[in-house]
Motif scaffolding. Structure first.
Motif, PDB file in Angstrom:
ATOM      1  N   THR A   1       0.821  -1.209   0.000  1.00  0.00           N
ATOM      2  CA  THR A   1       0.000   0.000   0.000  1.00  0.00           C
ATOM      3  C   THR A   1       0.858   1.263   0.000  1.00  0.00           C
ATOM      4  OG1 THR A   1      -1.505  -1.298   1.339  1.00  0.00           O
ATOM      5  CG2 THR A   1      -2.074   0.987   1.006  1.00  0.00           C
ATOM      6  N   VAL A   2       1.942   1.244   0.766  1.00  0.00           N
ATOM      7  CA  VAL A   2       2.823   2.410   0.777  1.00  0.00           C
ATOM      8  C   VAL A   2       3.451   2.618  -0.609  1.00  0.00           C
ATOM      9  CG1 VAL A   2       5.016   3.291   1.673  1.00  0.00           C
ATOM     10  CG2 VAL A   2       3.321   2.370   3.254  1.00  0.00           C
ATOM     11  N   SER A   3       3.847   1.534  -1.255  1.00  0.00           N
ATOM     12  CA  SER A   3       4.446   1.655  -2.587  1.00  0.00           C
ATOM     13  C   SER A   3       3.467   2.284  -3.568  1.00  0.00           C
ATOM     14  CB  SER A   3       4.879   0.286  -3.108  1.00  0.00           C
ATOM     15  OG  SER A   3       5.699  -0.354  -2.173  1.00  0.00           O
ATOM     16  N   ARG A   4       2.227   1.784  -3.517  1.00  0.00           N
ATOM     17  CA  ARG A   4       1.217   2.343  -4.428  1.00  0.00           C
ATOM     18  C   ARG A   4       0.937   3.808  -4.104  1.00  0.00           C
ATOM     19  NH1 ARG A   4      -3.081  -2.485  -3.989  1.00  0.00           N
ATOM     20  NH2 ARG A   4      -1.937  -4.064  -5.134  1.00  0.00           N
ATOM     21  N   ALA A   5       0.864   4.097  -2.799  1.00  0.00           N
ATOM     22  CA  ALA A   5       0.580   5.479  -2.403  1.00  0.00           C
ATOM     23  C   ALA A   5       1.688   6.405  -2.897  1.00  0.00           C
ATOM     24  CB  ALA A   5       0.436   5.575  -0.894  1.00  0.00           C
ATOM     25  N   LEU A   6       2.894   5.882  -2.922  1.00  0.00           N
ATOM     26  CA  LEU A   6       4.028   6.654  -3.414  1.00  0.00           C
ATOM     27  C   LEU A   6       3.849   6.969  -4.910  1.00  0.00           C
ATOM     28  CD1 LEU A   6       6.575   7.669  -2.072  1.00  0.00           C
ATOM     29  CD2 LEU A   6       7.723   5.541  -2.699  1.00  0.00           C
ATOM     30  N   ALA A   7       3.358   5.995  -5.655  1.00  0.00           N
ATOM     31  CA  ALA A   7       3.094   6.208  -7.073  1.00  0.00           C
ATOM     32  C   ALA A   7       2.036   7.297  -7.247  1.00  0.00           C
ATOM     33  CB  ALA A   7       2.624   4.917  -7.733  1.00  0.00           C
ATOM     34  N   HIS A   8       1.028   7.240  -6.402  1.00  0.00           N
ATOM     35  CA  HIS A   8      -0.019   8.254  -6.446  1.00  0.00           C
ATOM     36  C   HIS A   8       0.570   9.631  -6.152  1.00  0.00           C
ATOM     37  CE1 HIS A   8      -4.134   9.812  -5.846  1.00  0.00           C
ATOM     38  NE2 HIS A   8      -3.537  10.585  -4.960  1.00  0.00           N
ATOM     39  N   GLU A   9       1.336   9.682  -5.077  1.00  0.00           N
ATOM     40  CA  GLU A   9       1.944  10.933  -4.631  1.00  0.00           C
ATOM     41  C   GLU A   9       2.829  11.551  -5.723  1.00  0.00           C
ATOM     42  OE1 GLU A   9       1.579  12.172  -1.550  1.00  0.00           O
ATOM     43  OE2 GLU A   9       3.057  13.782  -1.601  1.00  0.00           O
ATOM     44  N   LEU A  10       3.605  10.701  -6.382  1.00  0.00           N
ATOM     45  CA  LEU A  10       4.568  11.187  -7.367  1.00  0.00           C
ATOM     46  C   LEU A  10       3.964  11.279  -8.763  1.00  0.00           C
ATOM     47  CD1 LEU A  10       7.585   9.041  -6.135  1.00  0.00           C
ATOM     48  CD2 LEU A  10       7.414  11.527  -5.971  1.00  0.00           C
ATOM     49  N   GLY A  11       2.729  10.820  -8.918  1.00  0.00           N
ATOM     50  CA  GLY A  11       2.098  10.839 -10.238  1.00  0.00           C
ATOM     51  C   GLY A  11       2.789   9.918 -11.225  1.00  0.00           C
ATOM     52  N   LEU A  12       3.230   8.752 -10.750  1.00  0.00           N
ATOM     53  CA  LEU A  12       3.937   7.816 -11.626  1.00  0.00           C
ATOM     54  C   LEU A  12       3.114   6.544 -11.816  1.00  0.00           C
ATOM     55  CD1 LEU A  12       7.506   7.989 -10.029  1.00  0.00           C
ATOM     56  CD2 LEU A  12       6.670   9.213 -12.046  1.00  0.00           C
ATOM     57  N   PRO A  13       3.169   5.953 -13.012  1.00  0.00           N
ATOM     58  CA  PRO A  13       2.535   4.648 -13.197  1.00  0.00           C
ATOM     59  C   PRO A  13       3.180   3.615 -12.267  1.00  0.00           C
ATOM     60  CG  PRO A  13       3.258   5.552 -15.312  1.00  0.00           C
ATOM     61  CD  PRO A  13       3.800   6.447 -14.240  1.00  0.00           C
ATOM     62  N   PHE A  14       2.381   2.640 -11.858  1.00  0.00           N
ATOM     63  CA  PHE A  14       2.836   1.642 -10.892  1.00  0.00           C
ATOM     64  C   PHE A  14       2.826   0.272 -11.564  1.00  0.00           C
ATOM     65  CE2 PHE A  14       2.106  -1.073  -7.092  1.00  0.00           C
ATOM     66  CZ  PHE A  14       3.191  -0.659  -6.326  1.00  0.00           C
ATOM     67  N   VAL A  15       4.002  -0.271 -11.773  1.00  0.00           N
ATOM     68  CA  VAL A  15       4.122  -1.584 -12.422  1.00  0.00           C
ATOM     69  C   VAL A  15       4.360  -2.619 -11.338  1.00  0.00           C
ATOM     70  CG1 VAL A  15       5.393  -2.939 -14.115  1.00  0.00           C
ATOM     71  CG2 VAL A  15       5.175  -0.461 -14.410  1.00  0.00           C
ATOM     72  N   GLU A  16       3.420  -3.538 -11.180  1.00  0.00           N
ATOM     73  CA  GLU A  16       3.475  -4.461 -10.055  1.00  0.00           C
ATOM     74  C   GLU A  16       3.614  -5.889 -10.553  1.00  0.00           C
ATOM     75  OE1 GLU A  16       0.163  -3.831  -7.470  1.00  0.00           O
ATOM     76  OE2 GLU A  16       0.663  -5.513  -6.162  1.00  0.00           O
ATOM     77  N   VAL A  17       4.565  -6.601  -9.973  1.00  0.00           N
ATOM     78  CA  VAL A  17       4.736  -7.995 -10.376  1.00  0.00           C
ATOM     79  C   VAL A  17       5.049  -8.835  -9.145  1.00  0.00           C
ATOM     80  CG1 VAL A  17       7.161  -7.620 -10.942  1.00  0.00           C
ATOM     81  CG2 VAL A  17       5.984  -9.545 -11.932  1.00  0.00           C
ATOM     82  N   LYS A  18       4.444 -10.018  -9.106  1.00  0.00           N
ATOM     83  CA  LYS A  18       4.761 -10.951  -8.021  1.00  0.00           C
ATOM     84  C   LYS A  18       5.786 -11.929  -8.554  1.00  0.00           C
ATOM     85  CE  LYS A  18       0.856 -11.444  -4.880  1.00  0.00           C
ATOM     86  NZ  LYS A  18      -0.147 -10.481  -5.348  1.00  0.00           N
ATOM     87  N   LEU A  19       6.919 -11.962  -7.920  1.00  0.00           N
ATOM     88  CA  LEU A  19       7.993 -12.795  -8.425  1.00  0.00           C
ATOM     89  C   LEU A  19       7.592 -14.265  -8.471  1.00  0.00           C
ATOM     90  CD1 LEU A  19      10.465 -11.821  -9.579  1.00  0.00           C
ATOM     91  CD2 LEU A  19      11.659 -12.111  -7.438  1.00  0.00           C
ATOM     92  N   SER A  20       6.818 -14.702  -7.507  1.00  0.00           N
ATOM     93  CA  SER A  20       6.420 -16.114  -7.482  1.00  0.00           C
ATOM     94  C   SER A  20       5.589 -16.463  -8.713  1.00  0.00           C
ATOM     95  CB  SER A  20       5.617 -16.409  -6.227  1.00  0.00           C
ATOM     96  OG  SER A  20       4.423 -15.671  -6.240  1.00  0.00           O
ATOM     97  N   MET A  21       4.814 -15.502  -9.208  1.00  0.00           N
ATOM     98  CA  MET A  21       4.000 -15.747 -10.397  1.00  0.00           C
ATOM     99  C   MET A  21       4.871 -15.952 -11.622  1.00  0.00           C
ATOM    100  SD  MET A  21       0.521 -15.186 -10.142  1.00  0.00           S
ATOM    101  CE  MET A  21      -0.015 -14.134 -11.494  1.00  0.00           C
TER     102      MET A  21
END
Ligand SMILES: Nc1ncnc2c1ncn2[C@@H]1O[C@H](COP(=O)(O)OP(=O)(O)O)[C@@H](O)[C@H]1O
Ligand SMILES: [Mg+2]
Length: 469
Positions: free
Chosen positions: A240-260
């Motif tokens: 959640t903090v990582s995503r909120a940071l993307a929101h704060e900075l106005g940056l796209p958020f690329v999320e990947v689960k390594l196990s996947m």
């Protein structure tokens, strides 16, 4: 200060000024207008810039405004009615296009009615304002505050589509299933909704500053920055903090689960890792969030397939090769099991941020945030906090959810302190059950000892089970 007429005139003026001034670009349009003017580009329109792939769409001049556009952009129900009284507006009956008969007069009118707050959110009009005396606002200031186009959902989609053959090639569309890209506008929880430790606040503050001043950092040759590892138990806010940071900075958020990525097809894993980093570089500036980072270390320890080893090496190398300063990609790794990370992976991060379970004070603060919009009689967050040692932010959310649902079964939409304490008790009971389960699991792990060379052991077992009716 706001009126339907002002909203519509601002929109029309923006289109007009944008058409007149070629030096303005897409980042001078407020996102709410940009969305309306976004158009698919023809595949072969190759006004591409230096590095190849461009999105399959954009904002192209001349902008023209229909009533429907104006309605979508401004939220005003009947845009023409709102401005038809003004002497400088015009509508073409047939096409429904709105325009100005006298743009100068429109400008005069607008600058008399608008205030500074309005102009700061519209770089196109701030550009004009700079040359006049009514309102003191600079183009640069407005542009800096405006969310850049690469953070818009349409831009992200169209870039992904251009770069990855989303229809044709199977591998590519599969890849896009593994990587989840969020536009900052789609992120709901912001930093304000999160309760952070002083340490976390410090680290986040640093990274925000580093991103703001990355040109300076490049200039002085400071490149070892922008790779963070978030470490802590599940439910402590890493994602959640990582995503909120993307929101704060106005940056796209690329999320990947390594196990996947690693569990799919072994042979594909290294390629998937490379593609993940490619997606991030293509979408840059952006945040690349790699969750379950420890799943790599695990595979590294067990001497399994060579393909996996290759994948791990590819991952480590990709991390080495990506840079906030050069590629505009902020890398955040997250792990619940720091003990399982080996030094090769550990070494690659330049800041480790600890996400501990919240202490009593933090729990009270988290409870206050969660219950912000709830109606709770005699609510005493301090005493709930005192009763919930060991619970994470995510646990507390679950407790509150149960309390709310429980009250709803009695048709109540207001809670009491007692409801919450009951829910805490229920939660603890359930938590005990869960832990018993885990004990069982770990027993069976010991029996198999995880060293079995047959990697599919569990899977086969399940399979056999399926057939046993
Ligand atoms: N420090 C915190 N402050 C406020 N809410 C929190 C906090 N930590 C966790 N939460 C809540 O728990 C939810 C789950 O957290 P999450 O980010 O998924 O944890 P993690 O990624 O560490 O497993 C969040 O959406 C948030 O609502
Ligand atoms: Mg998480």
């Amino acid at each position: 200060m706001s009126s339907p007429a002002l909203e519509v005139v601002e929109f029309l003026l923006t289109a007009h000024v944008y058409n007149e001034n070629r030096e303005l670009d897409e980042n001078d349009l407020p996102p709410r207008y940009r969305r309306v003017f976004w158009a698919e580009r023809d595949g072969d329109a190759s006004d591409t810039e230096s590095d190849g792939v461009e999105p399959l769409g954009g904002v192209e001049r001349p902008l023209s405004v229909t009533e429907t556009d104006a309605q979508t952009a401004t939220g005003v129900e009947r845009p023409w009615e709102a401005v038809s009284d003004l002497l400088f507006t015009d509508r073409t009956e047939f096409s429904g296009t709105l325009s100005f008969t006298q743009p100068e007069m429109a400008l005069e009118w607008f600058f008399k009615s608008a205030d500074r707050d309005r102009l700061v959110t519209n770089p196109t009009l701030a550009f004009v304002a700079e040359g006049r005396d009514e309102i003191d606002v600079s183009h640069e200031e407005a542009r800096e505050q405006n969310r850049p186009i690469h953070a818009d959902r349409v831009w992200i989609d169209s870039l992904l589509e251009a770069y990855f053959d989303t229809d044709d090639e199977e591998g590519d569309s599969e890849m896009l299933d593994l990587v989840h890209v969020r536009a900052p506008e789609e992120i709901e929880m912001t930093l304000d909704d999160l309760v952070l430790t002083a340490d976390q606040e410090g680290e986040i503050g640093k990274i925000v500053k580093a991103i703001e001043h990355r040109d300076y950092l490049a200039e002085i040759g400071l490149r070892e920055i922008g790779k963070l590892l978030f470490v802590g138990p599940p439910g402590t806010g890493k994602t959640t903090v990582s995503r909120a940071l993307a929101h704060e900075l106005g940056l796209p958020f690329v999320e990947v689960k390594l196990s996947m990525i690693t569990s799919q097809y072994l042979g594909e894993t290294a390629k998937n890792v490379e593609k993940t980093f490619e997606v991030a570089k293509r979408l840059s500036p952006c945040i690349l969030f790699i969750d379950e980072f420890d799943s790599v270390a695990k595979t590294r320890r067990s001497d399994e397939h060579a393909a996996l080893k290759r994948a791990v090496n590819t991952l480590l190398k990709s991390i080495d090769d990506i840079s906030l300063i050069r590629d505009d990609v902020l890398l955040i790794g997250a792990t619940n099991h720091p003990d399982q990370l080996d030094s090769a992976a550990w070494r690659r991060f330049d800041e480790i941020v600890n996400f501990p379970k919240p202490d009593r004070q933090m729990r009270a603060d988290i409870l206050r945030v969660i219950t912000n919009r709830m109606d709770i009689a005699e609510f005493d967050p301090e005493s709930v906090a005192a009763r919930t040692q060991g619970l994470t932010g995510s646990d507390l959310r679950m407790v509150l959810r149960e309390a709310v649902l429980e009250a709803l079964t009695e048709e109540r939409m207001s809670l009491t302190q007692a409801d919450i304490l009951d829910a805490v008790e229920d939660f603890e009971e359930r938590d005990n059950l869960k832990n018993m389960d885990m004990m069982d699991d770990s027993d069976s792990l010991i029996a198999g000892n995880g060293e079995s060379p047959d990697a599919d052991h569990d899977h086969d077992h399940d399979h056999a089970h399926d057939h046993q009716h």
